[in-house]
Design an enzyme around this catalytic site. Structure first.
Site, PDB file in Angstrom:
ATOM      1  N   TYR A  36       0.840  -1.208   0.000  1.00 44.00           N
ATOM      2  CA  TYR A  36       0.000   0.000   0.000  1.00 44.00           C
ATOM      3  C   TYR A  36       0.873   1.255   0.000  1.00 44.00           C
ATOM      4  O   TYR A  36       0.654   2.182  -0.796  1.00 44.00           O
ATOM      5  CB  TYR A  36      -0.921  -0.008   1.226  1.00 44.00           C
ATOM      6  CG  TYR A  36      -1.974   1.082   1.199  1.00 44.00           C
ATOM      7  CD1 TYR A  36      -3.088   0.991   0.367  1.00 44.00           C
ATOM      8  CD2 TYR A  36      -1.855   2.215   1.998  1.00 44.00           C
ATOM      9  CE1 TYR A  36      -4.054   1.994   0.333  1.00 44.00           C
ATOM     10  CE2 TYR A  36      -2.817   3.215   1.979  1.00 44.00           C
ATOM     11  CZ  TYR A  36      -3.914   3.095   1.144  1.00 44.00           C
ATOM     12  OH  TYR A  36      -4.872   4.097   1.105  1.00 44.00           O
ATOM     13  N   LYS A  58       1.058   4.094  -2.994  1.00 42.10           N
ATOM     14  CA  LYS A  58       0.625   5.485  -2.810  1.00 42.10           C
ATOM     15  C   LYS A  58       1.773   6.459  -3.037  1.00 42.10           C
ATOM     16  O   LYS A  58       1.553   7.584  -3.495  1.00 42.10           O
ATOM     17  CB  LYS A  58      -0.008   5.658  -1.429  1.00 42.10           C
ATOM     18  CG  LYS A  58      -1.343   4.895  -1.284  1.00 42.10           C
ATOM     19  CD  LYS A  58      -2.382   5.352  -2.311  1.00 42.10           C
ATOM     20  CE  LYS A  58      -3.729   4.701  -2.125  1.00 42.10           C
ATOM     21  NZ  LYS A  58      -4.717   5.125  -3.136  1.00 42.10           N
TER      22      LYS A  58
HETATM   23  N1  LIG Z   1     -10.238   5.616   4.038  1.00 40.73           N
HETATM   24  C1  LIG Z   1      -9.036   6.072   4.329  1.00 40.73           C
HETATM   25  O1  LIG Z   1      -8.677   6.261   5.514  1.00 40.73           O
HETATM   26  C2  LIG Z   1      -8.072   6.414   3.211  1.00 40.73           C
HETATM   27  C3  LIG Z   1      -6.920   7.159   3.556  1.00 40.73           C
HETATM   28  C4  LIG Z   1      -6.053   7.529   2.535  1.00 40.73           C
HETATM   29  C5  LIG Z   1      -6.321   7.188   1.232  1.00 40.73           C
HETATM   30  N2  LIG Z   1      -7.420   6.440   0.936  1.00 40.73           N
HETATM   31  C6  LIG Z   1      -7.655   6.145  -0.481  1.00 40.73           C
HETATM   32  O2  LIG Z   1      -8.892   6.734  -0.849  1.00 40.73           O
HETATM   33  C7  LIG Z   1      -9.448   6.016  -1.960  1.00 40.73           C
HETATM   34  C8  LIG Z   1     -10.906   5.703  -1.680  1.00 40.73           C
HETATM   35  O3  LIG Z   1     -10.948   4.810  -0.587  1.00 40.73           O
HETATM   36  P1  LIG Z   1     -12.192   4.632   0.395  1.00 40.73           P
HETATM   37  O4  LIG Z   1     -11.662   4.815   1.744  1.00 40.73           O
HETATM   38  O5  LIG Z   1     -13.332   5.412  -0.076  1.00 40.73           O
HETATM   39  O6  LIG Z   1     -12.422   3.059   0.179  1.00 40.73           O
HETATM   40  P2  LIG Z   1     -13.727   2.150   0.006  1.00 40.73           P
HETATM   41  O7  LIG Z   1     -13.251   0.758   0.251  1.00 40.73           O
HETATM   42  O8  LIG Z   1     -14.856   2.686   0.793  1.00 40.73           O
HETATM   43  O9  LIG Z   1     -14.097   2.339  -1.547  1.00 40.73           O
HETATM   44  C9  LIG Z   1     -13.231   1.905  -2.566  1.00 40.73           C
HETATM   45  C10 LIG Z   1     -14.067   1.530  -3.778  1.00 40.73           C
HETATM   46  O10 LIG Z   1     -13.138   1.137  -4.824  1.00 40.73           O
HETATM   47  C11 LIG Z   1     -13.732   0.033  -5.499  1.00 40.73           C
HETATM   48  N3  LIG Z   1     -12.679  -0.742  -6.188  1.00 40.73           N
HETATM   49  C12 LIG Z   1     -11.802  -1.603  -5.629  1.00 40.73           C
HETATM   50  N4  LIG Z   1     -11.047  -2.167  -6.582  1.00 40.73           N
HETATM   51  C13 LIG Z   1     -11.449  -1.631  -7.770  1.00 40.73           C
HETATM   52  C14 LIG Z   1     -11.055  -1.828  -9.118  1.00 40.73           C
HETATM   53  N5  LIG Z   1     -10.090  -2.713  -9.448  1.00 40.73           N
HETATM   54  N6  LIG Z   1     -11.680  -1.120 -10.082  1.00 40.73           N
HETATM   55  C15 LIG Z   1     -12.676  -0.250  -9.767  1.00 40.73           C
HETATM   56  N7  LIG Z   1     -13.112  -0.046  -8.506  1.00 40.73           N
HETATM   57  C16 LIG Z   1     -12.495  -0.730  -7.525  1.00 40.73           C
HETATM   58  C17 LIG Z   1     -14.417  -0.764  -4.409  1.00 40.73           C
HETATM   59  O11 LIG Z   1     -15.391  -1.662  -4.939  1.00 40.73           O
HETATM   60  C18 LIG Z   1     -15.007   0.349  -3.548  1.00 40.73           C
HETATM   61  O12 LIG Z   1     -16.324   0.664  -3.967  1.00 40.73           O
HETATM   62  C19 LIG Z   1      -8.546   4.801  -2.155  1.00 40.73           C
HETATM   63  O13 LIG Z   1      -7.632   5.062  -3.195  1.00 40.73           O
HETATM   64  C20 LIG Z   1      -7.823   4.687  -0.829  1.00 40.73           C
HETATM   65  O14 LIG Z   1      -6.575   4.041  -0.950  1.00 40.73           O
HETATM   66  C21 LIG Z   1      -8.298   6.047   1.895  1.00 40.73           C
END
Ligand SMILES: NC(=O)c1ccc[n+]([C@@H]2O[C@H](COP(=O)([O-])OP(=O)(O)OC[C@H]3O[C@@H](n4cnc5c(N)ncnc54)[C@H](O)[C@@H]3O)[C@@H](O)[C@H]2O)c1
Length: 256
Positions: free
Chosen positions: A155, A159
């Site tokens: 991860y 990133k």
């Molecule tokens: N939640 C956190 O604390 C956090 C912190 C930093 C960064 N992020 C990043 O933010 C972004 C959104 O994450 P989130 O927290 O909303 O996660 P989440 O798990 O709620 O949503 C992620 C979505 O991506 C979809 N997905 C997964 N693999 C996929 C693929 N191959 N093709 C298309 N869609 C796909 C999933 O089905 C899901 O609906 C991600 O890139 C995550 O790494 C999240």
């Protein structure tokens, strides 16, 4: 407020968390939105939950698959004739597996979704944006784009890679009208990070208690940042990494 009138926005990972919040935010500002997710049912739920579902449509797209990414973008262009903004939001966590424990298959899966995915989606929209002479791309990185411990090695590496990709795309396409920036969230209240959805989460209560803001970020706050970065108000913002982390990185200590 309606600064997205007549604009077409693609959001990946639109079936949950930040992507779902982005769909709502952009539609509320007048955009037409393609809600892409590997999980079509979840993307449809996002669209059905809108006050005006006719402003968006759901598509099944696996961002890690070149043909799927291209088919999704082509469907948007044939429906609406343009793409003004791509939000490369889809991403997955790696179970916080340490480097000697993570399987090669898991490493490859995380890199494929989190880094190759934004690359493939960008490749699919860039020709259209070049023909328009204008466009914007927002790549979702993370505090894990700058520091360790927010995930495992896959991860964190993915990133960091997203930030490098953002900079290279800026170098290659900024002078041709395409702005590329990244958003770097800290702990955000979505299924990816909330302990009740994610057995592999470390002690998030402890982490949040050390973050200066002392609370989770809400997905809607990230969506508002995306709406600014994708708009003409951000016309001079190229190649930047926008951290929204409640002070996590500034406090410069491992919150875990
Ligand atoms: N939640 C956190 O604390 C956090 C912190 C930093 C960064 N992020 C990043 O933010 C972004 C959104 O994450 P989130 O927290 O909303 O996660 P989440 O798990 O709620 O949503 C992620 C979505 O991506 C979809 N997905 C997964 N693999 C996929 C693929 N191959 N093709 C298309 N869609 C796909 C999933 O089905 C899901 O609906 C991600 O890139 C995550 O790494 C999240």
């Amino acid at each position: 407020m309606n600064d997205y009138e007549n604009k077409v926005v693609i959001i990946t990972g639109a079936g949950s968390g930040m992507g779902r919040a982005m769909v709502g935010e952009f539609v509320s500002r007048g955009a037409r939105v393609a809600a892409m997710d590997i999980n079509l049912e979840r993307a449809k739920e996002t669209v059905d939950g809108l006050s005006d579902p006719s402003m968006a449509f759901a598509l099944q797209v696996d961002v890690s698959d070149q043909d799927s990414a291209k088919r999704g973008v082509d469907a948007v262009i044939s429906r609406w004739g343009r793409v003004d903004l791509l939000c490369n939001n889809a991403g997955i966590l790696d179970g916080h597996a340490t480097a000697h424990e993570v399987s090669l298959a898991e490493w490859n899966r995380v890199l494929a979704v989190n880094l190759t995915g934004p690359f493939l989606m960008a490749r699919a929209v860039i020709p259209q944006m070049l023909s328009q002479g204008k466009g914007a791309i927002i790549n979702t990185s993370s505090t894990s784009g700058f520091s360790a411990a927010g995930g495992g090695s896959a991860y964190t590496a993915s990133k960091h890679g997203v930030i490098g990709l953002t900079r290279q795309l800026t170098f290659e396409y900024g002078a041709r009208g395409i702005r590329v920036n990244s958003i770097c969230p800290g702990a955000t209240a979505t299924p990816l990070a909330l302990p009740e959805h994610n057995a592999a989460s470390p002690d998030m209560d402890l982490a949040i208690s050390k973050v200066p803001a002392r609370r989770w970020c809400q997905p809607g706050e990230i969506a508002k940042l995306a709406a600014f970065l994708g708009s003409d108000d951000a016309d001079y913002v190229h190649g930047s990494d926008y951290v929204m982390d409640g002070g996590w990185l500034a406090a410069a200590r491992d919150p875990f």
